[in-house]
Design a protein around this motif. Sequence first.
Motif, PDB file in Angstrom:
ATOM      1  N   MET A   1       0.819  -1.185   0.000  1.00 59.18           N
ATOM      2  CA  MET A   1       0.000   0.000   0.000  1.00 59.18           C
ATOM      3  C   MET A   1       0.864   1.251   0.000  1.00 59.18           C
ATOM      4  SD  MET A   1      -3.220   0.923   0.289  1.00 59.18           S
ATOM      5  CE  MET A   1      -4.041   2.445   0.572  1.00 59.18           C
ATOM      6  N   THR A   2       1.978   1.225   0.785  1.00 56.34           N
ATOM      7  CA  THR A   2       2.820   2.425   0.858  1.00 56.34           C
ATOM      8  C   THR A   2       3.599   2.660  -0.423  1.00 56.34           C
ATOM      9  OG1 THR A   2       4.588   1.147   1.860  1.00 56.34           O
ATOM     10  CG2 THR A   2       3.090   2.300   3.351  1.00 56.34           C
ATOM     11  N   ASP A   3       3.735   1.627  -1.263  1.00 56.93           N
ATOM     12  CA  ASP A   3       4.483   1.824  -2.504  1.00 56.93           C
ATOM     13  C   ASP A   3       3.730   2.728  -3.475  1.00 56.93           C
ATOM     14  OD1 ASP A   3       2.500  -0.036  -2.824  1.00 56.93           O
ATOM     15  OD2 ASP A   3       3.584  -1.207  -4.320  1.00 56.93           O
ATOM     16  N   LYS A   4       2.471   2.983  -3.222  1.00 53.57           N
ATOM     17  CA  LYS A   4       1.666   3.831  -4.098  1.00 53.57           C
ATOM     18  C   LYS A   4       1.683   5.299  -3.665  1.00 53.57           C
ATOM     19  CE  LYS A   4      -1.302  -0.020  -5.182  1.00 53.57           C
ATOM     20  NZ  LYS A   4      -2.595  -0.632  -5.050  1.00 53.57           N
ATOM     21  N   LEU A   5       2.369   5.583  -2.558  1.00 52.49           N
ATOM     22  CA  LEU A   5       2.426   6.963  -2.074  1.00 52.49           C
ATOM     23  C   LEU A   5       3.451   7.765  -2.868  1.00 52.49           C
ATOM     24  CD1 LEU A   5       2.347   6.356   1.773  1.00 52.49           C
ATOM     25  CD2 LEU A   5       0.498   7.218   0.356  1.00 52.49           C
ATOM     26  N   PRO A   6       3.309   9.073  -2.929  1.00 52.64           N
ATOM     27  CA  PRO A   6       4.303   9.913  -3.611  1.00 52.64           C
ATOM     28  C   PRO A   6       5.601   9.951  -2.810  1.00 52.64           C
ATOM     29  CG  PRO A   6       2.533  11.247  -2.684  1.00 52.64           C
ATOM     30  CD  PRO A   6       2.151   9.831  -2.488  1.00 52.64           C
ATOM     31  N   PRO A   7       6.703  10.286  -3.455  1.00 53.22           N
ATOM     32  CA  PRO A   7       8.016  10.246  -2.789  1.00 53.22           C
ATOM     33  C   PRO A   7       8.116  11.141  -1.555  1.00 53.22           C
ATOM     34  CG  PRO A   7       8.253  10.660  -5.138  1.00 53.22           C
ATOM     35  CD  PRO A   7       6.805  10.638  -4.847  1.00 53.22           C
ATOM     36  N   ASN A   8       7.445  12.298  -1.571  1.00 50.47           N
ATOM     37  CA  ASN A   8       7.557  13.166  -0.397  1.00 50.47           C
ATOM     38  C   ASN A   8       6.917  12.527   0.847  1.00 50.47           C
ATOM     39  OD1 ASN A   8       4.965  13.377  -1.328  1.00 50.47           O
ATOM     40  ND2 ASN A   8       4.824  15.605  -1.102  1.00 50.47           N
ATOM     41  N   LEU A   9       5.880  11.720   0.676  1.00 50.53           N
ATOM     42  CA  LEU A   9       5.281  11.016   1.817  1.00 50.53           C
ATOM     43  C   LEU A   9       6.054   9.749   2.161  1.00 50.53           C
ATOM     44  CD1 LEU A   9       1.458  11.370   1.157  1.00 50.53           C
ATOM     45  CD2 LEU A   9       2.844  12.587   2.807  1.00 50.53           C
ATOM     46  N   LEU A  10       6.674   9.118   1.149  1.00 51.91           N
ATOM     47  CA  LEU A  10       7.475   7.918   1.432  1.00 51.91           C
ATOM     48  C   LEU A  10       8.653   8.253   2.339  1.00 51.91           C
ATOM     49  CD1 LEU A  10       7.546   5.950  -1.937  1.00 51.91           C
ATOM     50  CD2 LEU A  10       6.575   5.238   0.241  1.00 51.91           C
ATOM     51  N   LYS A  11       9.175   9.474   2.222  1.00 52.59           N
ATOM     52  CA  LYS A  11      10.298   9.879   3.078  1.00 52.59           C
ATOM     53  C   LYS A  11       9.890   9.862   4.555  1.00 52.59           C
ATOM     54  CE  LYS A  11      11.695  13.601   0.635  1.00 52.59           C
ATOM     55  NZ  LYS A  11      12.355  14.905   0.481  1.00 52.59           N
ATOM     56  N   LEU A  12       8.632  10.132   4.822  1.00 48.87           N
ATOM     57  CA  LEU A  12       8.165  10.153   6.211  1.00 48.87           C
ATOM     58  C   LEU A  12       8.162   8.758   6.837  1.00 48.87           C
ATOM     59  CD1 LEU A  12       5.147  12.596   5.876  1.00 48.87           C
ATOM     60  CD2 LEU A  12       7.399  13.101   6.811  1.00 48.87           C
ATOM     61  N   PHE A  13       8.026   7.726   6.002  1.00 51.19           N
ATOM     62  CA  PHE A  13       7.976   6.353   6.506  1.00 51.19           C
ATOM     63  C   PHE A  13       9.318   5.642   6.413  1.00 51.19           C
ATOM     64  CE2 PHE A  13       3.590   7.314   5.360  1.00 51.19           C
ATOM     65  CZ  PHE A  13       2.938   6.944   6.522  1.00 51.19           C
ATOM     66  N   ALA A  14      10.358   6.341   6.024  1.00 52.02           N
ATOM     67  CA  ALA A  14      11.687   5.732   5.902  1.00 52.02           C
ATOM     68  C   ALA A  14      12.239   5.458   7.297  1.00 52.02           C
ATOM     69  CB  ALA A  14      12.616   6.654   5.134  1.00 52.02           C
ATOM     70  N   PRO A  15      12.926   4.303   7.489  1.00 53.75           N
ATOM     71  CA  PRO A  15      13.480   4.000   8.811  1.00 53.75           C
ATOM     72  C   PRO A  15      14.654   4.923   9.134  1.00 53.75           C
ATOM     73  CG  PRO A  15      14.140   2.322   7.250  1.00 53.75           C
ATOM     74  CD  PRO A  15      13.172   3.222   6.540  1.00 53.75           C
ATOM     75  N   ARG A  16      14.792   5.223  10.375  1.00 54.00           N
ATOM     76  CA  ARG A  16      15.902   6.061  10.824  1.00 54.00           C
ATOM     77  C   ARG A  16      17.162   5.214  10.915  1.00 54.00           C
ATOM     78  NH1 ARG A  16      13.062   9.244  15.843  1.00 54.00           N
ATOM     79  NH2 ARG A  16      11.509  10.354  14.605  1.00 54.00           N
ATOM     80  N   PRO A  17      18.317   5.846  10.878  1.00 56.27           N
ATOM     81  CA  PRO A  17      19.557   5.074  11.044  1.00 56.27           C
ATOM     82  C   PRO A  17      19.644   4.523  12.463  1.00 56.27           C
ATOM     83  CG  PRO A  17      20.022   7.427  10.955  1.00 56.27           C
ATOM     84  CD  PRO A  17      18.570   7.251  10.647  1.00 56.27           C
ATOM     85  N   PRO A  18      20.323   3.380  12.629  1.00 52.59           N
ATOM     86  CA  PRO A  18      20.411   2.798  13.980  1.00 52.59           C
ATOM     87  C   PRO A  18      21.196   3.714  14.915  1.00 52.59           C
ATOM     88  CG  PRO A  18      21.838   1.616  12.486  1.00 52.59           C
ATOM     89  CD  PRO A  18      21.041   2.574  11.653  1.00 52.59           C
ATOM     90  N   LEU A  19      20.862   3.641  16.185  1.00 55.25           N
ATOM     91  CA  LEU A  19      21.547   4.449  17.184  1.00 55.25           C
ATOM     92  C   LEU A  19      22.959   3.930  17.393  1.00 55.25           C
ATOM     93  CD1 LEU A  19      18.710   4.750  19.848  1.00 55.25           C
ATOM     94  CD2 LEU A  19      19.425   6.489  18.212  1.00 55.25           C
ATOM     95  N   PRO A  20      23.918   4.802  17.571  1.00 56.75           N
ATOM     96  CA  PRO A  20      25.293   4.341  17.823  1.00 56.75           C
ATOM     97  C   PRO A  20      25.397   3.753  19.229  1.00 56.75           C
ATOM     98  CG  PRO A  20      25.177   6.727  17.968  1.00 56.75           C
ATOM     99  CD  PRO A  20      23.834   6.258  17.501  1.00 56.75           C
ATOM    100  N   TYR A  21      26.292   2.787  19.371  1.00 61.04           N
ATOM    101  CA  TYR A  21      26.484   2.155  20.673  1.00 61.04           C
ATOM    102  C   TYR A  21      27.201   3.125  21.604  1.00 61.04           C
ATOM    103  CZ  TYR A  21      28.228  -0.803  24.402  1.00 61.04           C
ATOM    104  OH  TYR A  21      28.522  -1.315  25.625  1.00 61.04           O
ATOM    105  N   ALA A  22      26.700   3.273  22.782  1.00 59.46           N
ATOM    106  CA  ALA A  22      27.345   4.081  23.814  1.00 59.46           C
ATOM    107  C   ALA A  22      27.514   3.192  25.036  1.00 59.46           C
ATOM    108  CB  ALA A  22      26.489   5.284  24.159  1.00 59.46           C
TER     109      ALA A  22
END
Length: 86
Positions: A1-22
Motif C-alpha cells: 500500500m505504501t508503494d503507491k504513495l508519492p516520494p515526499n510522503l514515502l520519506k516520512l515512513f523511511a526508517p531512521r539510522p540505527p543508534l550508535p552504541y554508547a
Amino acid sequence: MTDKLPPNLLKLFAPRPPLPYAPPLDKEPGKRVGARVSGIADLTPMLKNYDPDYVPWKSIEEKRKERQETKKKIADEALEKATAEC
C-alpha cells in the motif's frame, strides 16, 4: 500500500539510522549487581519484639458506628436545647 504513495510522503515512513552504541556510564553490564532480594524469614525476629505501644487502626465499621453515635449525640443535644427553650 505504501508503494503507491508519492516520494515526499514515502520519506516520512523511511526508517531512521540505527543508534550508535554508547557504553554504560556507571559499570559494565556484566559487573552490575542488582537488588538483593530475600524472603521474609529475615524479618520474623522483628515480629517477636513488636512495639507494645502500637494501637491498631479502627476498622471501617467501627468508624461508621462512631460517626453515627456522634451524630445521634449532637441531634439529642439539639433536641434537648430546643425543648428547653420552648
